[in-house]
Motif scaffolding. Structure first.
Motif, PDB file in Angstrom:
ATOM      1  N   VAL A  48      47.113  72.260  51.714  1.00 38.41           N
ATOM      2  CA  VAL A  48      47.290  71.555  50.441  1.00 38.41           C
ATOM      3  C   VAL A  48      48.698  70.994  50.276  1.00 38.41           C
ATOM      4  N   LEU A  49      49.459  70.953  51.333  1.00 38.28           N
ATOM      5  CA  LEU A  49      50.781  70.333  51.280  1.00 38.28           C
ATOM      6  C   LEU A  49      51.659  70.898  50.184  1.00 38.28           C
ATOM      7  N   TYR A  50      51.477  72.170  49.890  1.00 39.34           N
ATOM      8  CA  TYR A  50      52.356  72.886  48.964  1.00 39.34           C
ATOM      9  C   TYR A  50      52.352  72.298  47.562  1.00 39.34           C
ATOM     10  N   THR A  51      51.298  71.700  47.134  1.00 39.24           N
ATOM     11  CA  THR A  51      51.221  71.143  45.788  1.00 39.24           C
ATOM     12  C   THR A  51      49.841  71.411  45.216  1.00 39.24           C
ATOM     13  N   PRO A  52      49.733  71.637  43.907  1.00 40.98           N
ATOM     14  CA  PRO A  52      48.419  71.870  43.310  1.00 40.98           C
ATOM     15  C   PRO A  52      47.596  70.601  43.168  1.00 40.98           C
ATOM     16  N   CYS A  53      48.198  69.447  43.453  1.00 42.65           N
ATOM     17  CA  CYS A  53      47.477  68.189  43.202  1.00 42.65           C
ATOM     18  C   CYS A  53      46.212  68.056  44.036  1.00 42.65           C
ATOM     19  N   PHE A  54      46.214  68.639  45.253  1.00 41.52           N
ATOM     20  CA  PHE A  54      45.004  68.649  46.063  1.00 41.52           C
ATOM     21  C   PHE A  54      44.391  70.037  45.987  1.00 41.52           C
ATOM     22  N   ALA A  55      43.859  70.359  44.837  1.00 40.31           N
ATOM     23  CA  ALA A  55      43.202  71.651  44.642  1.00 40.31           C
ATOM     24  C   ALA A  55      41.778  71.577  45.183  1.00 40.31           C
ATOM     25  N   THR A  56      41.115  72.723  45.214  1.00 36.79           N
ATOM     26  CA  THR A  56      39.710  72.718  45.575  1.00 36.79           C
ATOM     27  C   THR A  56      38.924  72.014  44.468  1.00 36.79           C
ATOM     28  N   GLN A  57      37.688  71.677  44.757  1.00 35.83           N
ATOM     29  CA  GLN A  57      36.873  70.982  43.759  1.00 35.83           C
ATOM     30  C   GLN A  57      36.771  71.793  42.469  1.00 35.83           C
ATOM     31  N   HIS A  58      36.667  73.105  42.585  1.00 38.37           N
ATOM     32  CA  HIS A  58      36.548  73.959  41.404  1.00 38.37           C
ATOM     33  C   HIS A  58      37.823  73.926  40.561  1.00 38.37           C
ATOM     34  N   GLU A  59      38.984  73.822  41.229  1.00 35.64           N
ATOM     35  CA  GLU A  59      40.271  73.878  40.531  1.00 35.64           C
ATOM     36  C   GLU A  59      40.731  72.536  39.974  1.00 35.64           C
ATOM     37  N   GLN A  60      40.167  71.419  40.482  1.00 31.97           N
ATOM     38  CA  GLN A  60      40.730  70.108  40.191  1.00 31.97           C
ATOM     39  C   GLN A  60      40.735  69.735  38.711  1.00 31.97           C
ATOM     40  N   GLN A  61      39.822  70.289  37.932  1.00 31.85           N
ATOM     41  CA  GLN A  61      39.777  69.929  36.519  1.00 31.85           C
ATOM     42  C   GLN A  61      40.980  70.471  35.759  1.00 31.85           C
ATOM     43  N   HIS A  62      41.748  71.382  36.350  1.00 31.11           N
ATOM     44  CA  HIS A  62      42.854  72.035  35.660  1.00 31.11           C
ATOM     45  C   HIS A  62      44.233  71.572  36.132  1.00 31.11           C
ATOM     46  N   VAL A  63      44.294  70.641  37.081  1.00 32.20           N
ATOM     47  CA  VAL A  63      45.589  70.259  37.648  1.00 32.20           C
ATOM     48  C   VAL A  63      45.725  68.739  37.677  1.00 32.20           C
ATOM     49  N   PRO A  64      46.961  68.233  37.800  1.00 35.44           N
ATOM     50  CA  PRO A  64      47.136  66.790  37.975  1.00 35.44           C
ATOM     51  C   PRO A  64      46.507  66.346  39.288  1.00 35.44           C
ATOM     52  N   LYS A  65      46.235  65.066  39.407  1.00 38.68           N
ATOM     53  CA  LYS A  65      45.521  64.550  40.569  1.00 38.68           C
ATOM     54  C   LYS A  65      46.403  63.621  41.385  1.00 38.68           C
ATOM     55  N   VAL A  66      46.152  63.605  42.689  1.00 43.30           N
ATOM     56  CA  VAL A  66      46.734  62.581  43.545  1.00 43.30           C
ATOM     57  C   VAL A  66      45.841  61.349  43.411  1.00 43.30           C
ATOM     58  N   ARG A  67      46.378  60.329  42.795  1.00 47.73           N
ATOM     59  CA  ARG A  67      45.603  59.102  42.587  1.00 47.73           C
ATOM     60  C   ARG A  67      45.690  58.174  43.801  1.00 47.73           C
ATOM     61  N   LEU A  68      46.847  58.197  44.476  1.00 49.55           N
ATOM     62  CA  LEU A  68      47.042  57.382  45.666  1.00 49.55           C
ATOM     63  C   LEU A  68      47.590  58.262  46.781  1.00 49.55           C
ATOM     64  N   LEU A  69      47.005  58.162  47.955  1.00 53.04           N
ATOM     65  CA  LEU A  69      47.480  58.868  49.136  1.00 53.04           C
ATOM     66  C   LEU A  69      47.813  57.829  50.200  1.00 53.04           C
ATOM     67  N   VAL A  70      49.079  57.801  50.624  1.00 55.77           N
ATOM     68  CA  VAL A  70      49.533  56.859  51.643  1.00 55.77           C
ATOM     69  C   VAL A  70      49.745  57.642  52.934  1.00 55.77           C
ATOM     70  N   ILE A  71      48.981  57.315  53.971  1.00 58.50           N
ATOM     71  CA  ILE A  71      49.039  58.020  55.250  1.00 58.50           C
ATOM     72  C   ILE A  71      49.725  57.128  56.275  1.00 58.50           C
ATOM     73  N   TRP A  72      50.825  57.644  56.863  1.00 57.08           N
ATOM     74  CA  TRP A  72      51.648  56.819  57.750  1.00 57.08           C
ATOM     75  C   TRP A  72      52.005  57.613  59.006  1.00 57.08           C
ATOM     76  N   PHE A  73      51.210  57.446  60.053  1.00 57.72           N
ATOM     77  CA  PHE A  73      51.447  58.125  61.325  1.00 57.72           C
ATOM     78  C   PHE A  73      51.303  57.146  62.488  1.00 57.72           C
ATOM     79  N   GLY A  74      51.724  57.602  63.638  1.00 56.38           N
ATOM     80  CA  GLY A  74      51.593  56.815  64.855  1.00 56.38           C
ATOM     81  C   GLY A  74      52.889  56.689  65.629  1.00 56.38           C
ATOM     82  N   ALA A  75      54.014  56.732  64.942  1.00 55.89           N
ATOM     83  CA  ALA A  75      55.302  56.561  65.618  1.00 55.89           C
ATOM     84  C   ALA A  75      55.560  57.670  66.628  1.00 55.89           C
ATOM     85  N   ASN A  76      55.152  58.902  66.308  1.00 54.37           N
ATOM     86  CA  ASN A  76      55.336  60.023  67.236  1.00 54.37           C
ATOM     87  C   ASN A  76      54.130  60.207  68.157  1.00 54.37           C
ATOM     88  N   ASP A  77      52.935  59.971  67.621  1.00 54.12           N
ATOM     89  CA  ASP A  77      51.729  60.056  68.455  1.00 54.12           C
ATOM     90  C   ASP A  77      51.849  59.131  69.668  1.00 54.12           C
TER      91      ASP A  77
END
Length: 266
Positions: free
Chosen positions: A60-89
């Motif tokens: 969960v990347l050390y944040t409650p924003c990506f909680a389990t489905q059961h927990e999500q109603q009680h925490v803030p949400k990640v509205r946008l996720l930007v994934i940026w990999f490849g430079a090391n791969d």
């Protein structure tokens, strides 16, 4: 208990993401334009590839924003996720960071599945995803930077190999219907399609300088505006009233006027 903090944009990546809060970096600019609308959470892990990020993401990347489905109603949400990999791969084998191209594609799909699949415990239907390609490398500049280190190090990146990994990000985005920011193409075009001219945008042939991050911010900004206009800062309101709203509506009523509201106008 209801959440009392804003929803968020999460940036998931390697050192290019981790460095996003450097002077005028893309993460710093995002935090500025989304101020009081969405928090910007930087989860950049220097040196990481897509193999190594998967178990981190599962924690969960050390944040409650990506909680389990059961927990999500009680925490803030990640509205946008930007994934940026490849430079090391894309580090040429036998470098430890190297991830074979087919597995790199599979890893990206796994990250998408973890957020988008109802079968995933981290399923987040309110999260929108953007993929970004690795930027091009300047091998001459990178080799100089490596040889200047103590102890001396050898060249650890390849121009054509990084291009193939950038193309793979685009392929995954197209197949999975996820928008892609083609930073490889945009920066190469900005350099006049000359590898040696990339030095204008890079610090050491691999990492971006202020001018390079300006391209990242501008391209990501345009991608969000076109693909997810609801989540673009121009179309959002502050989650708490601005001071001029309080002044215009009787300062004595500030307790009511400063109640939290949705960042997304009805």
């Amino acid at each position: 208990m209801a959440a009392t903090v804003q929803d968020a944009i999460m940036l998931l990546g390697d050192s290019l993401t981790q460095g996003g809060y450097e002077l005028n970096g893309f993460a710093a600019k995002l935090a500025h334009v989304y101020n009081r609308k969405m928090d910007v959470i930087n989860r950049g892990f220097s040196g990481y590839n897509t193999d190594w990020i998967l178990p981190v993401f599962e924690q969960v990347l050390y944040t409650p924003c990506f909680a389990t489905q059961h927990e999500q109603q009680h925490v803030p949400k990640v509205r946008l996720l930007v994934i940026w990999f490849g430079a090391n791969d894309a580090a040429p084998p036998p470098k430890d960071q190297h991830v074979p191209l087919d597995r790199f594609r599979a890893n990206l799909r796994k990250l998408l599945w973890m957020v988008r699949s109802p079968e995933s415990p981290r399923y987040s239907p309110d999260t929108r995803i953007v993929l970004m390609t690795p930027p091009p490398v300047n091998t001459a500049q990178r080799e100089r930077a490596q040889r200047a280190k103590s102890p001396l190090k050898e060249l650890d990146r390849d121009f054509e190999m990084t291009r193939r990994y950038a193309e793979a990000v685009g392929e995954v985005g197209q197949q999975e219907s996820v928008p892609v920011v083609d930073l490889w193409g945009k920066l190469y075009d900005a350099a006049g399609r000359k590898e040696e001219s990339l030095e204008e945008f890079l610090t050491d042939g691999l990492h971006l300088n202020e001018k390079g991050y300006a391209v990242v911010f501008n391209e990501l900004d345009k991608t969000i505006k076109v693909n997810y206009p609801k989540y673009h800062y121009d179309n959002m309101q502050s989650v708490f009233a601005y001071s001029f709203d309080i002044l215009a509506n009787n300062p004595d009523k500030y307790m009511e006027l400063t109640k939290k509201r949705s960042a997304f106008p009805e």
